[in-house]
Motif scaffolding. Structure first.
Motif, PDB file in Angstrom:
ATOM      1  N   PHE A 263      25.027 -11.689   9.106  1.00  0.00           N
ATOM      2  CA  PHE A 263      25.575 -12.927   8.533  1.00  0.00           C
ATOM      3  C   PHE A 263      24.965 -13.297   7.189  1.00  0.00           C
ATOM      4  N   LEU A 264      23.766 -12.826   6.897  1.00  0.00           N
ATOM      5  CA  LEU A 264      23.095 -13.156   5.635  1.00  0.00           C
ATOM      6  C   LEU A 264      23.524 -12.144   4.576  1.00  0.00           C
ATOM      7  N   THR A 265      24.505 -12.524   3.781  1.00  0.00           N
ATOM      8  CA  THR A 265      25.010 -11.612   2.753  1.00  0.00           C
ATOM      9  C   THR A 265      24.512 -11.983   1.368  1.00  0.00           C
ATOM     10  N   ASP A 266      24.340 -13.281   1.127  1.00  0.00           N
ATOM     11  CA  ASP A 266      23.798 -13.725  -0.151  1.00  0.00           C
ATOM     12  C   ASP A 266      22.973 -14.978   0.087  1.00  0.00           C
TER      13      ASP A 266
ATOM     14  N   PRO B  14      18.720  -8.703  15.125  1.00  0.00           N
ATOM     15  CA  PRO B  14      19.766  -9.222  14.232  1.00  0.00           C
ATOM     16  C   PRO B  14      19.405 -10.581  13.631  1.00  0.00           C
ATOM     17  N   TYR B  15      18.290 -11.153  14.056  1.00  0.00           N
ATOM     18  CA  TYR B  15      17.870 -12.459  13.533  1.00  0.00           C
ATOM     19  C   TYR B  15      16.607 -12.348  12.685  1.00  0.00           C
ATOM     20  N   ALA B  16      16.283 -11.132  12.303  1.00  0.00           N
ATOM     21  CA  ALA B  16      15.095 -10.888  11.495  1.00  0.00           C
ATOM     22  C   ALA B  16      15.452 -10.841  10.014  1.00  0.00           C
ATOM     23  N   VAL B  17      14.448 -11.166   9.206  1.00  0.00           N
ATOM     24  CA  VAL B  17      14.580 -11.101   7.753  1.00  0.00           C
ATOM     25  C   VAL B  17      13.218 -10.704   7.199  1.00  0.00           C
ATOM     26  N   GLY B  18      13.242  -9.973   6.108  1.00  0.00           N
ATOM     27  CA  GLY B  18      11.990  -9.577   5.497  1.00  0.00           C
ATOM     28  C   GLY B  18      12.186  -9.253   4.034  1.00  0.00           C
ATOM     29  N   TYR B  19      11.094  -9.060   3.358  1.00  0.00           N
ATOM     30  CA  TYR B  19      11.146  -8.636   1.960  1.00  0.00           C
ATOM     31  C   TYR B  19      10.025  -7.644   1.726  1.00  0.00           C
ATOM     32  N   PHE B  20      10.302  -6.713   0.833  1.00  0.00           N
ATOM     33  CA  PHE B  20       9.350  -5.669   0.469  1.00  0.00           C
ATOM     34  C   PHE B  20       9.909  -4.989  -0.760  1.00  0.00           C
TER      35      PHE B  20
END
Length: 188
Positions: free
Chosen positions: A3-6, A84-90
């Motif tokens: 669901f997180l596209t932008d 499916p409810y995870a988010v991260g940055y690297f």
């Protein structure tokens, strides 16, 4: 996470701090807990993210629930991949290496949403989340220690050819020439 596209930097700040569920960031998103994955506090990626998303205040990020910090980007990739409810940055190199398992979100750059790619990182339009990587040394070391000058000169001479091998993006030509100009006066 389908669901997180932008995302805007304001939404990123909520996602990585006080919002406990996705629906708190956007009512169209699921009312499921946000699982957060972030580089550790010794990481330059962590510092840059905090600087540009939290105006240099790491407190909101570090106080977030369901946060896992790791210096190992592979751990972050596995965490994001695991729910499916995870988010991260690297770093972009880890995304490229794992793009079959991950989905990157487009970021609002002030005028439009821009999906990450080598081109938009290089041309500067993947802002505010793209950053150049530099090495630093004192000018006195370049003048006094031939081994330091040799290393820095090797680095500058070869970086445009070598950095793509590790998944990084070359500097734009004008920025590259600025780095060459900084070393040239010290060469014999």
């Amino acid at each position: 996470n389908e669901f997180l596209t932008d995302v805007s930097t304001e939404q990123l700040a909520l996602i990585f701090s006080t919002a406990e569920t996705w629906a708190e960031v956007d009512p169209a998103w699921p009312a499921e807990p946000i699982l957060r994955f972030s580089p550790g506090t010794d990481s330059g990626t962590f510092d840059y993210f905090v600087e540009h998303v939290f105006d240099s205040d790491e407190t909101p990020l570090l106080a977030a629930k369901n946060l896992q910090l790791s210096e190992d980007d592979n751990v972050l990739v596995q965490g994001v991949e695991g729910s499916p409810y995870a988010v991260g940055y690297f770093g972009f190199a880890y995304y490229i290496e794992n793009q079959a398992k991950l989905k990157a979100a487009a970021i609002w750059n002030g005028s439009k949403f821009v999906a990450p790619s080598a081109q938009v990182v290089e041309d500067g339009s993947y802002q505010p989340l793209a950053r150049p990587l530099f090495i630093y040394t004192r000018e006195s070391l370049l003048a006094e220690k031939p081994e330091v000058l040799g290393f820095v000169n090797f680095y500058v001479e070869n970086m445009q050819a070598l950095v793509p091998d590790v998944g990084y993006i070359t500097l734009p030509e004008n920025l590259y020439q600025e780095q060459v100009a900084k070393v040239t006066p010290f060469l014999p």
